[in-house]
Design an enzyme around this catalytic site. Sequence first.
Site, PDB file in Angstrom:
ATOM      1  N   GLU A 194       1.827  -2.641   6.532  1.00  0.00           N
ATOM      2  CA  GLU A 194       3.027  -3.442   6.277  1.00  0.00           C
ATOM      3  C   GLU A 194       3.309  -4.450   7.394  1.00  0.00           C
ATOM      4  O   GLU A 194       4.358  -4.447   8.024  1.00  0.00           O
ATOM      5  CB  GLU A 194       4.220  -2.513   6.044  1.00  0.00           C
ATOM      6  CG  GLU A 194       4.050  -1.723   4.754  1.00  0.00           C
ATOM      7  CD  GLU A 194       5.181  -0.769   4.457  1.00  0.00           C
ATOM      8  OE1 GLU A 194       5.570  -0.644   3.284  1.00  0.00           O
ATOM      9  OE2 GLU A 194       5.683  -0.122   5.409  1.00  0.00           O
ATOM     10  N   GLU A 252      -0.850   4.556  -0.701  1.00  0.00           N
ATOM     11  CA  GLU A 252       0.342   5.394  -0.836  1.00  0.00           C
ATOM     12  C   GLU A 252       0.686   5.477  -2.322  1.00  0.00           C
ATOM     13  O   GLU A 252       0.679   4.470  -3.029  1.00  0.00           O
ATOM     14  CB  GLU A 252       1.545   4.808  -0.075  1.00  0.00           C
ATOM     15  CG  GLU A 252       1.374   4.786   1.431  1.00  0.00           C
ATOM     16  CD  GLU A 252       2.556   4.158   2.160  1.00  0.00           C
ATOM     17  OE1 GLU A 252       3.665   4.105   1.569  1.00  0.00           O
ATOM     18  OE2 GLU A 252       2.379   3.722   3.314  1.00  0.00           O
TER      19      GLU A 252
END
Length: 537
Positions: free
Chosen positions: A435, A505
Site C-alpha cells: 500500500e 489479502e
Amino acid sequence: MTFSPDPLIALRPWEAPELTSWNRLPMNAVDRRSGAIPLDGDWRFQLLPAPDAPVGGAWTQAYVPGAWTLQDAGDLPQYTNVTMPFPDIPPHSPAANPTGVYEREIDVPAGWAGRRIVLQVGAAESVLLVHVDGRPVGVSKDSHLAAEFDVTQAVRPGARATVRLTVVKWSDASHIEDQDQWWHGGLTRSVLLYATDPLHLADVTVRARRDGELRVDCRVRDARGPLPEGWYLTGELDGVPLAQDAAFDAANAEDERVSGFLGEARLGTTVPGVRTWTAETPELYALTVRLHRADGTVADTSRHRVGFRDVEIVGRDLLVNGERIFVRGVNRHDFHPLTGRTVTPEDMRADLVLLKRFGFNAIRTAHYPNDPALYDLADELGFYVADEADIEAHDHAHEIADDPRYLNAFVDRVARMVLRDKNHPSVIVWSLGNESDYGAHHDAAAGWVRHHDPARPLQYEGAAKLDWAATDDASDIACPMYAPIEECVAHALSGHQTRPLIQCEYSHAMGNSNGTLADFWAAVEETPGLQGGFVWE
C-alpha cells in the site's frame, strides 16, 4: 534545535530520508550465531522527550529485546490504520518525539585481540544511533532488519566498554513504515557481539535446484585491506565434500571488476537422487562453508540448511519443482499480546504448527521482514513464504512513491531483505512492500532484485492492481486485495490472463467471521489460473 557536540545528533538523521545508514556493514547471509555473546537482558534506560534533548543522570531499566511502550516507560503504544499518528508531512517528524536511550557495559574477551569485532542490533524502531564509550559508531534505519557495525577500533579486548543505543521513535522513516498495526518504540529483537578473523566470509549465496545441482557463491574480504595470498574455500553437504568451480575462478581471475580486496569463489556439486524441498516435503541438507588461510587453518565458517527446489512462472501458473501449487496462505505479523513485536522462537513454532494442522501452507510476512527465526522454522516445517519489505507509505503513498528523497530507502529496504533471506528455500516470492501506490521507486527496487536473484518472482499489489493482465510492471503475480470471486473467475476465463492470480489479502478476519471461504476455494480449485491467497490476518 538544542546545540549538541554529538555529530550524530547534529546530523538530525531522523529527518533525512536520503540517509538510510551511516557506517553500517552490508547485509549478508553468513551465519554468525556460533560464539556470539548475547547482550539481551536489563539495560539502563532513559526516555527523552526529543532526540536532541540532553541525557540526564537518572536511569531506569528496560529489558532487551522489548518495546519500551510495553514496559511502563511513560510512552504508550498507538494503533492507526492509514492515518499517521502525527500531522507532520514527509519527511518531517513531530517536535515531541520519544527517544529511548539504552546503555550497558560489555566485557570484551581478551581472546578477541587481533580479531574483527562486530555489534549486531536485531531491530530498532525506527532510527538507531550507536555510540561506544562516547564515540559515534553508526546510524541505521528500517525497524525490522538487523544492523551491524564494526566496533573493532572502538573497543579494547580484555577491557570493559560502554555501549549506548539511542532509538528515535518518529522519523522520515516512519512515513514508509505506516503499516496497519500498533506503533511501538524500542529494541525489539536481540542484540549481540561477535568476532571474526580479519579474513572473513563477507557473504554466502546458495542456489540449490530440484535436479540436485548445488552452487555456493562466496565473497571474501579482509578487514585489514588487500586480501592475503593463498586463501581458499572448502565446503561439505551432509558430510560430502564440495568441489571448487575452477572455470568460475579462472573467469574471475581475468575479470577486472574483481579487485584485490574482494575475493570470489564458487563451490558446487550435483546430488544424485536428491530429496526436493516443498511445503509438503520440507527436506533439508546441512551445508558447511569454510574459509582457509594459506597454511590450511580455518579463518571463518558459515553453516546453512539447504532445500533443493525450483520456483518459476510458466504462463499463468506459479510452479514449485515444476508443479502448480495452491497457496493456502495467511498474513502474519510479528506480534504477541504482552510483548508486542518481540516473539520467541517457541511462540513462532507453536503458531506455525497450529497453522499446519489447519491446512495452511504459506505465509506473507505482512508487512515487513519477520524475525529471522521465522524463516528457519518455515524451512523446517514446510511453508511457502512471500517475503515482504518494510515499506508502507499508506497516508502519503502517492507523494512518496516518486519522491526522489525516498528512492534510496525503497531500494535499500528491498535489497537488504533479499540479501538476508535469499538462502531460505521457504522464500518463494519477494514482495516490494504494501500500500505505497506505484512509482519509479518500485521499478528501481524490482530491477535490483531481478538482477540479484532471478530465480524468484516478484509481487507488488500496487503495481498489479492497475491491470491484472499487464506484463511490463514491477509484479510477476497479479495479487489483488479482497477482489470479488466473480471478478477473479471472469479474469481467468477471459483469455487475457498473463500471470498467476494469487490474492495477497482476502477474507478479512479482524473482528468478524471468514464468510464465503467455501465459495472462494471452490472457485480456486475449479478454475485454472487461480491459485489461492493469504487470509488477513
